[in-house]
Design a protein around this motif. Structure first.
Motif, mmCIF file in Angstrom:
data_model
loop_
_atom_site.group_PDB
_atom_site.id
_atom_site.type_symbol
_atom_site.label_atom_id
_atom_site.label_comp_id
_atom_site.label_asym_id
_atom_site.label_seq_id
_atom_site.Cartn_x
_atom_site.Cartn_y
_atom_site.Cartn_z
ATOM 1 N N GLU A 81 42.537 33.286 36.787
ATOM 2 C CA GLU A 81 41.749 33.114 35.573
ATOM 3 C C GLU A 81 40.713 34.206 35.332
ATOM 4 O O GLU A 81 40.154 34.275 34.259
ATOM 5 C CB GLU A 81 41.015 31.758 35.602
ATOM 6 N N PHE A 82 40.416 35.014 36.326
ATOM 7 C CA PHE A 82 39.302 35.954 36.207
ATOM 8 C C PHE A 82 39.784 37.394 36.194
ATOM 9 O O PHE A 82 40.769 37.754 36.824
ATOM 10 C CB PHE A 82 38.335 35.805 37.398
ATOM 11 N N GLY A 83 39.024 38.228 35.478
ATOM 12 C CA GLY A 83 39.208 39.661 35.588
ATOM 13 C C GLY A 83 37.851 40.290 35.830
ATOM 14 O O GLY A 83 36.848 39.840 35.281
ATOM 15 N N PHE A 84 37.799 41.301 36.710
ATOM 16 C CA PHE A 84 36.502 41.889 37.087
ATOM 17 C C PHE A 84 36.432 43.364 36.751
ATOM 18 O O PHE A 84 37.387 44.110 36.989
ATOM 19 C CB PHE A 84 36.265 41.740 38.589
ATOM 20 N N VAL A 85 35.289 43.775 36.214
ATOM 21 C CA VAL A 85 35.018 45.207 36.062
ATOM 22 C C VAL A 85 33.652 45.474 36.681
ATOM 23 O O VAL A 85 32.697 44.751 36.399
ATOM 24 C CB VAL A 85 34.998 45.632 34.573
ATOM 25 N N PHE A 86 33.575 46.481 37.572
ATOM 26 C CA PHE A 86 32.318 46.754 38.279
ATOM 27 C C PHE A 86 31.747 48.087 37.842
ATOM 28 O O PHE A 86 32.479 48.988 37.420
ATOM 29 C CB PHE A 86 32.550 46.817 39.784
ATOM 30 N N GLN A 87 30.453 48.214 38.042
ATOM 31 C CA GLN A 87 29.820 49.502 37.767
ATOM 32 C C GLN A 87 30.426 50.604 38.644
ATOM 33 O O GLN A 87 30.618 51.728 38.222
ATOM 34 C CB GLN A 87 28.315 49.382 38.029
ATOM 35 N N ALA A 88 30.730 50.256 39.903
ATOM 36 C CA ALA A 88 31.235 51.271 40.845
ATOM 37 C C ALA A 88 32.753 51.340 40.863
ATOM 38 O O ALA A 88 33.330 51.823 41.825
ATOM 39 C CB ALA A 88 30.701 50.981 42.245
ATOM 40 N N PHE A 89 33.412 50.891 39.807
ATOM 41 C CA PHE A 89 34.874 50.958 39.618
ATOM 42 C C PHE A 89 35.665 50.158 40.650
ATOM 43 O O PHE A 89 36.477 49.338 40.317
ATOM 44 C CB PHE A 89 35.410 52.402 39.595
#
Ligand SMILES: Nc1ncnc2c1ncn2[C@@H]1O[C@H](COP(=O)(O)OP(=O)(O)OP(=O)(O)O)[C@@H](O)[C@H]1O
Ligand SMILES: [Mg+2]
Lengths: 224, 861
Positions: A81-89
């Motif tokens: 259910e989740f998708g993640f985007v981080f500052q550090a890629f």
């Protein structure tokens, strides 16, 4: 979609970060959260993702309390259910872009061939056509963040969590990336939470919330 | 497509990506495991090949007999034979005279060489042991019974450089005899050196008239072997032993067991070091990938999936390493047997030529051992990685906390305590099992204590440094003090390898010094005279002794009579030496231990004997005990009714020559007991100013002078120490391997660390440190770590050497030794290691600073 009920969170050492926080996120809603550094934005995202558990209160995803789930069940929920985007890629350095993007699909037991094809299409959609066989070290920061977005959306998650995804990028690239996120969320009918320090970035979301010690409150400006 | 295939594809991607990117580290880990497995497997193969060949050769000599009767001394009177042959239970009795006959010749190689000759009754032997029957020429069938004919195995012919029809010259005591090589043998094992003659001819030619070595019995079908064996043993009395072929094998096994087990243990220790290296490689590689794993956890990997992936990686490493190791081990074993022979020069299995068999059971055991060790090495870091909180692990700089549980000192202290406890336990099945366990625990505990110790030591150094200037040392020390767990892993490699080197070096040096002292003590005379060679060569007659004693310039002469007695059929024979011994001062010629009776307390009614330490362990012959020995006048009657003479153990002496036991007694007592007037050896003390050469020249002119061999104590010492060094060559090899493994540990952990620290270096480069400065810092870290590792390694190694010297050696070889430290050699090794390790650290670091600093910041995040 997502409901926060009276969340308290303190870290070891007694530092109280979140106190009695409540919020209801509607399906298909895309909100930006702003707030001063150290106020607990990343902490909140971790709690929502089930990576950490609140001291008090409940977080409901489609009606299930995530803190009541076992680690494996929470992991399965995240995976689907989740998708993640981080500052550090956080792109795996020794996998090709295609492989990096296909990871969530494989985790969800998709067939390998299908996963790779979809990953390539996704890479094309985020503006990296023809680079599926490249390795992360051959990409610029903005390009890496596109890959991260492709990875976050490839399995059509219901909720995208993005923690300062454009913190490392120049304003123009940042804007492109943000519009890309918005577009993909809207196309998939997903919900999204974008944590950011930039008003311009926040403006790409449906509405903006301000996180303070008192809790989440709607910020002054909003765009449609 | 199924769910499992997409997951395994994911696993494969991660694995191949990781291995492709870190080929060197993977190769190092595989080599480490391979080296350990190879060493263990090779040692096992060599031992097994030599042992099998040796016992097969021994078995082929006794043929298909059911029981054998032998005397407690090497031969007995043949009048026993008709008594046995008449018994109704016995279908066939085969008398055998087995002799080890000296080969004349002065080349060093042949110096102590003997040929085993069997005297057989051809008609009986053809039934019981048909393989060792001679094949005469068709027109000379009676050669089988000729008194000058000897049949030789192919190996014996090759060794003696003779062929059918040639004359073979042998020496018996002081006399030379000539035999004709009449042909070959029906079937012998490759490399088995054997001669066969008619028994009557052998008795006459070798001056053994009326004597037999053993009688082989074939029982009437239906007779209960065990019952008959017991009954026969009772009837024959204590001067005879009734044995089965199984006893003989047990004897062979007992003879070399301690040696074999010790070698195997040393090889396992090497495997252990390899395992440690795998642990450190795996731990560091997992730490380095901590944030990658965290990401995978965030986007949906369960704990179990992560754990499975890491263990799978370990299993693959272990399998590859073990397979490579099996191949390498087989090659090494083949090479070692080719170059050194089956006993690696130790002399335990001489006279046979072992063939190597690929032992698939042992191969599987060593494969699994290698695999298990790798999995164990991966399990701890894998468990840590699975347990880590992904949100925390995603943040940079959390690497060292991953290893923080290493700093808990309790498991280490428990290991050390258990080790100390085990060191005090007695042997199991005559093997120092607990001694070896104690060594393993000591190593594990010592290494596990490293993180804690190194952290406090480096912080102390750092605070001392503050008062001085210099950024580089401060930076290096700060890094070591603040990330002590990563440092500890590199440290562990050095500590484990250096402590093994120290332990083995101290053990070998202590042993060598003890042997050297012992040789000085047991060789007090100026010149030693032997009748040619060992074995059953008959010695000097009284007239010949008189002529030797008459040599000018000789101030004192002691004659020795050596023989062997069999006290337990399942053990090798005990050496018996009779010589003049001063009752009031036995220490003047015997290297006595503290276990000695006061001479004045010796009883009148018992004959004093002095026994080697092995007799105490194996037979319970403590000083002051009254014991029975099967010694007395040789006679035909099995039970003569005389009360056997009583013996008392007057003292215990150190013997490094025979680990299966040795007894010394006074020559006068021996002669009175046995009536045997001959001697084998003489020790000569010379008047001052007389040179040994002068006496040798004079003695050589005696009629039997050709048959005498002369050696000075110096020559004997040199020869003995040469043999010693040769048999310990394999431990030097192991030390070398340990050093290599240790260095590759440094290489692995430093290159892994520098990879993990690429970002740190990138930042340092950004803020203005030159590449040279970073390298200098790395070199300094390497040197500091290695110095500390050497310090701890010496301490642990010293403790291990204590266990080796005072527990393992006495328990397995039944001798004690004094401790001596080879300071200079160890210091040299330490300095070399220090230099090599710093260099290794530098070389491994070079890669991390060679790329553009910008790229370094991004690589692996
Ligand atoms: N693992 C942790 N242990 C202890 N305290 C923590 C931990 N993680 C975060 N904190 C503290 O909790 C507070 C909130 O941290 P968080 O990362 O959520 O802030 P943030 O709002 O995301 O800030 P920023 O905008 O700078 O990213 C901070 O004061 C931080 O110091
Ligand atoms: Mg944050």
């Amino acid at each position: 979609m997502l409901e926060l009920r009276n969340i308290d969170k303190a870290y070891a050492g007694g530092r109280q970060v979140l106190t009695s926080l409540s919020y209801l996120l509607q399906p298909g809603e895309y909100v930006a959260i702003m707030g001063e550094s150290g106020v607990g934005k990343s902490t909140l995202l971790n709690l929502i993702a089930g990576l950490d558990s609140p001291d008090r209160g409940e977080i409901l995803i489609n009606g299930t309390a995530i803190s009541s789930l076992s680690d494996n069940a929470a992991t399965r929920l995240r995976r689907k259910e989740f998708g993640f985007v981080f500052q550090a890629f956080h792109i795996l350095p020794h996998l090709t872009l295609r492989q990096n993007v296909a990871l969530p699909l494989l985790l969800n037991d998709a067939a390998v061939k299908h996963a790779e094809e979809r990953a390539e299409r996704m890479l094309g959609a985020v503006g990296l056509p023809g680079r599926a066989g490249d390795f992360p070290r051959q990409l610029s920061g903005g390009e890496l963040q596109r890959v991260a977005i492709a990875r976050a959306l490839v399995h059509r998650p219901a909720l995208i969590l993005a923690d300062e995804p454009t913190g490392n990028l120049d304003p123009d690239t940042a804007h492109e990336i943000l519009m890309l996120i918005r577009q993909e969320i809207k196309e998939n009918g997903a919900s999204g939470i974008l944590v950011t320090h930039s008003h311009a970035a926040a403006a790409t979301a449906d509405r903006t919330l301000l996180l303070t010690k008192e809790g989440l409150s709607p910020a002054a400006q909003r765009i449609k | 497509m199924t769910a499992s295939s997409s997951r395994s594809t994911l696993g494969l991607w991660l694995l191949s990506g990781e291995w492709r990117a870190h080929r060197l580290q993977i190769a190092v880990a595989i080599c480490a495991i391979a080296l350990g497995v190879a060493l263990g497997f090779a040692v096992h193969l060599i031992n097994a090949a030599a042992f099998n060949e040796f016992s097969a050769a021994a078995r082929s000599l006794s043929g298909q007999s059911d029981l054998q009767v032998r005397g407690v001394q090497s031969t007995f009177d043949e009048s026993l034979y008709p008594l046995l042959a008449q018994r109704p239970e016995i279908e066939l009795a085969n008398p055998v005279l087995e002799l080890d006959v000296a080969i004349p010749g002065n080349s060093g190689d042949r110096r102590n060489a003997t040929l085993k000759i069997l005297g057989l009754d051809i008609f009986r032997a053809a039934i019981i042991s048909p393989d060792v029957i001679g094949i005469p020429d068709e027109d000379r069938l009676f050669d089988m019974l000729e008194d000058d004919a000897i049949f030789l195995s192919p190996a014996a012919m090759g060794w003696l450089k003779v062929k059918r029809g040639d004359t073979l010259q042998l020496r018996v005591g002081t006399q030379a005899i000539k035999l004709r090589v009449a042909g070959g043998l029906v079937r012998t094992r490759a490399g088995q050196r054997l001669g066969v003659m008619d028994i009557g001819a052998a008795q006459w030619r070798f001056q053994r008239l009326g004597q037999l070595s053993r009688i082989e019995l074939k029982l009437v079908r239906g007779i209960d072997h065990d019952r008959f064996k017991t009954a026969l043993a009772r009837d024959l009395g204590e001067r005879y032993l009734v044995t089965e072929t199984a006893d003989q094998e047990a004897r062979v096994a007992n003879m070399s067991r301690a040696y074999r087990v010790n070698l195997n243990m040393l090889a396992l220790v090497a495997l252990f070091t390899g395992a440690f290296l795998v642990f450190s490689t795996q731990a560091l590689s997992i730490v380095r990938r901590r944030s990658q794993f965290a990401l995978l956890r965030v986007i949906g990997w369960t704990r179990q999936q992560l754990l499975r992936q890491i263990l799978l990686e370990g299993a693959l490493l272990g399998s590859l390493g073990s397979l490579l190791g099996l191949g390498l081990g087989y090659l090494a074993a083949a090479g070692a047997i080719y170059v050194f022979g089956g006993d690696l020069g130790s002399g335990f299995f001489s006279g046979v030529k072992p063939r190597l068999h690929f032992d698939s059971l042992a191969a599987s055991v060593f494969f699994l051992l290698g695999l298990a060790v790798t999995l164990l090495g991966s399990a701890a870091p894998a468990a840590e990685a699975a347990k880590a909180k992904p949100a925390v692990a995603l943040k940079p700089g959390s690497e060292d906390t991953a290893l923080s549980r290493l700093a808990n000192p309790w498991p280490a202290l428990t290991c050390l305590g258990l080790g100390a406890l085990f060191a005090g336990l007695p042997p199991v099945f005559e093997l120092p099992v607990f001694g070896y366990l104690a060594i393993a625990l000591l190593l594990i505990g010592g290494i596990a204590l490293m993180p804690r110790l190194s952290a406090s030591i480096f912080s102390m150094l750092l605070s001392m440094m503050r008062r001085m200037s210099g950024t580089l040392p401060a930076l290096a020390l700060a890094r070591l003090a603040n990330a002590p767990n990563q440092a500890a892993i590199a440290l562990g490699g050095i500590v484990s390898s250096f402590s093994l080197v120290v332990a083995m070096a101290i053990m070998v040096a202590s042993f060598r010094v003890s042997v050297d002292d012992w040789l000085r003590h047991i060789l007090p005379a100026d010149l030693y005279v032997q009748t040619t060679a060992a074995g059953d060569a008959r010695g000097l007659y009284p007239e010949e002794m008189k002529s030797i004693a008459a040599a000018p310039g000789v101030s004192r002469i002691d004659f020795f009579r050596s023989s062997q007695i069999m006290l337990d059929p399942a053990r090798p024979a005990v050496a018996l030496t009779a010589r003049p011994i001063d009752l009031t001062d036995p220490a003047s010629i015997l290297p006595l231990t503290a276990d000695v009776m006061e001479p004045s307390l010796l009883p009148e009614d018992a004959i004093p004997i002095w026994v080697s330490e092995a007799m105490v362990d194996l037979y319970g012959f403590k000083a002051g005990t009254r014991v029975d020995l099967p010694l007395g006048a040789p006679g035909p009657a099995p039970s003569s009714g005389r009360t056997p003479p009583a013996f008392i153990v007057a003292g215990v002496w150190r013997d490094y020559g025979r680990q299966f036991g040795a007894i010394q007694m006074r020559l006068s007592d021996y002669r009175a007991l046995t009536g045997d007037q001959k001697v084998n050896d003489a020790a000569l003390w010379l008047e001052s100013g007389v040179k040994p050469e002068q006496v040798i020249t004079w003695l050589k002119r005696l009629p039997f002078g050709e048959a005498l061999e002369f050696s000075t104590p110096g020559e004997i010492r040199t020869l003995s120490l040469n043999i010693f060094d040769r048999s310990f060559a394999v431990t030097y090899l192991l030390e070398g391997v340990a050093i290599i493994i240790g260095l590759s540990g440094v290489a692995a952990s430093f290159s892994a660390q520098t990879l993990a620290r690429a970002r740190e270096f990138g930042i340092l480069r950004h803020i203005g440190m030159t590449r040279g400065q970073i390298l200098g810092m790395l070199g300094m870290e390497g040197a500091c770590l290695t110095a500390l590792g050497i310090m701890f390694g010496s301490m642990i190694g010293w403790c291990i050497s204590l266990i080796l010297v005072f527990i393992v050696n006495p328990q397995s070889f039944h001798w004690t030794m004094q401790m001596s430290l080879p300071w200079r050699g160890l210091a040299a090794v330490a300095l070399t290691l220090l230099a090599l390790a710093s260099l290794t650290a530098l070389m491994s670091g070079r890669h991390a600073v060679s790329g553009k600093a910008v790229r370094a910041v991004r690589e692996d995040w």
